[in-house]
Design an enzyme around this catalytic site. Structure first.
Site, PDB file in Angstrom:
ATOM      1  CB  SER A  73      -0.900  -0.010   1.239  1.00  0.00           C
ATOM      2  OG  SER A  73      -1.717  -1.166   1.256  1.00  0.00           O
ATOM      3  CG  ASP A  98       3.877  -1.296   2.780  1.00  0.00           C
ATOM      4  OD1 ASP A  98       2.690  -0.949   2.917  1.00  0.00           O
ATOM      5  OD2 ASP A  98       4.228  -2.485   2.613  1.00  0.00           O
ATOM      6  CG  HIS A  99      -0.187   4.525   4.746  1.00  0.00           C
ATOM      7  ND1 HIS A  99      -0.230   4.539   6.114  1.00  0.00           N
ATOM      8  CD2 HIS A  99      -0.619   5.756   4.356  1.00  0.00           C
ATOM      9  CE1 HIS A  99      -0.688   5.697   6.543  1.00  0.00           C
ATOM     10  NE2 HIS A  99      -0.923   6.466   5.490  1.00  0.00           N
ATOM     11  NE  ARG A 100       1.497  -3.863   3.234  1.00  0.00           N
ATOM     12  CZ  ARG A 100       2.027  -5.043   2.921  1.00  0.00           C
ATOM     13  NH1 ARG A 100       1.281  -6.133   3.007  1.00  0.00           N
ATOM     14  NH2 ARG A 100       3.281  -5.126   2.514  1.00  0.00           N
ATOM     15  CB  VAL A 101       5.319  -0.999   7.621  1.00  0.00           C
ATOM     16  CG1 VAL A 101       6.414  -1.027   8.688  1.00  0.00           C
ATOM     17  CG2 VAL A 101       5.039  -2.400   7.103  1.00  0.00           C
TER      18      VAL A 101
END
Length: 352
Positions: A145, A321-324
């Site tokens: 993401s 990465d917007h998940r992290v």
């Protein structure tokens, strides 16, 4: 009779390979010993080997190797000429540029139409490095993401320092670009924001914070983009970074990189500014969680002590990465890089 050959284990993550050159002449007989491996050929024959195994007393027929320089091969590929069907007129039977050009004149006119196309097309097989790049880019897009933020760094002071230090580096035979400075600034940012120096284990739902710093550098080659890794970059000084960048970049362009030099990066930097681009949205080198893009350095007017001055500006693009990583942390990470670039300290002392 068609025989199936099995690819040996050539390293972690390598699941397929492509034959790029035959080492056995046409009509050669390949036999196997009792262990199922091909017997070594007699000293006067080609010392190439065949990967895989054959049944006892079986033989295979392979096409004769093509003798042609890389430039001639590239021309043949561009013009759609099959080099295996050309008799070379050069020394030792090598195929020359003139041989390829004559072959083009003898090719029958052919027009290929797709079912829905309105004109001629050329079909180019997706092979080798380009296929690997395509798979990795697709995997990154499917799993990450990604979000991009853009900022500029005023490197007027860094430019002055580099102008002096590159002369010192030149005395050591080293070309000093801006990239080693960016690497050092990035290392400071990674230490301050460790979640950018990480990977995400999707299956176990764990974030793996890397306690080492291997900086990946993307370099353009004739076959496509290659990322090599500068291992333990935090333990190297400015000149060591510059020398390793130069060495590995040349090995990448000549396809002489070892597998170990292509693995293990924890964060990647790509410099598309060298081809004139300013900003971009580079694709993350999955499974990493961030990549920094460097744009074309330009002279721009800026406000300086109440007046207008011309400074060198370095555009920066950070994809994360917007998940992290959240946007706030990513912005702070990029701010550390900018602060280090805008407030540099000389690191090289001139020789007396």
């Amino acid at each position: 009779m068609i025989k199936e050959f099995h690819l040996p284990d050539v390293g972690e993550g390598i699941s397929e390979a492509e034959i790029v050159r035959w080492l056995i002449a046409e009509g050669s007989t390949v036999k196997t010993d009792k262990g199922g491996q091909p017997e070594p050929p007699a000293p006067q024959t080609d010392r190439g080997t065949v990967v895989g195994s054959l049944g006892d007393d079986e033989m295979i027929e392979l096409p004769a190797p093509v003798k042609a320089m890389p430039a001639v091969r590239a021309l043949a590929k561009k013009l759609g000429v099959d080099l295996t069907k050309i008799r070379g007129t050069g020394g030792e039977g090598k195929i020359t540029r003139e041989d390829v050009e004559r072959a083009v004149q003898n090719l029958p006119p052919e027009t290929v139409y797709d079912a829905d196309a309105s004109g001629p097309i050329e079909r180019v097989p997706l092979r080798g490095l380009r296929r690997t790049i395509a798979k990795r880019m697709h995997a990154a897009r499917q799993r990450v993401s990604d979000v991009t933020i853009w900022e500029d760094a005023d490197i007027a002071d860094l430019d002055r320092i580099r102008s002096k230090e590159k002369e010192i580096a030149a005395q050591e035979g080293i070309k000093l670009t801006y990239l080693p400075y960016v690497i050092q600034a990035t290392l400071d940012a990674l230490k301050a924001h460790p979640y950018l120096n990480a990977t995400l284990d999707d299956e176990r739902e764990e974030i793996l914070l890397k306690k080492f710093y291997n900086v990946g550098i993307a370099v353009d080659t004739a076959d496509g983009l290659i990322v090599f890794a500068i291992k333990r970059a935090d333990r190297k000084n400015l000149l060591e970074l510059a020398q390793e960048i130069s060495t590995l970049a040349e090995k990448a362009r000549t396809r002489r990189l070892d597998l170990s030099e292509l693995r293990g990066s924890t964060f990647t930097i790509t410099n598309y500014g060298v081809i004139g681009a300013t900003y971009g949205t580079p694709i993350i080198n999955y499974p990493e969680v961030g990549i920094l893009g460097i744009g074309r350095i330009q002279d721009r007017p800026v406000v300086d002590d109440g007046g207008i001055a011309i400074h060198k500006i370095m555009p920066l693009s950070l994809v994360f990465d917007h998940r992290v990583v959240d946007g706030v942390e990513a912005a702070r990470f990029l701010n550390v890089i900018i602060e280090r670039l805008e407030n540099p300290q000389p690191t090289l002392a001139a020789k007396s």
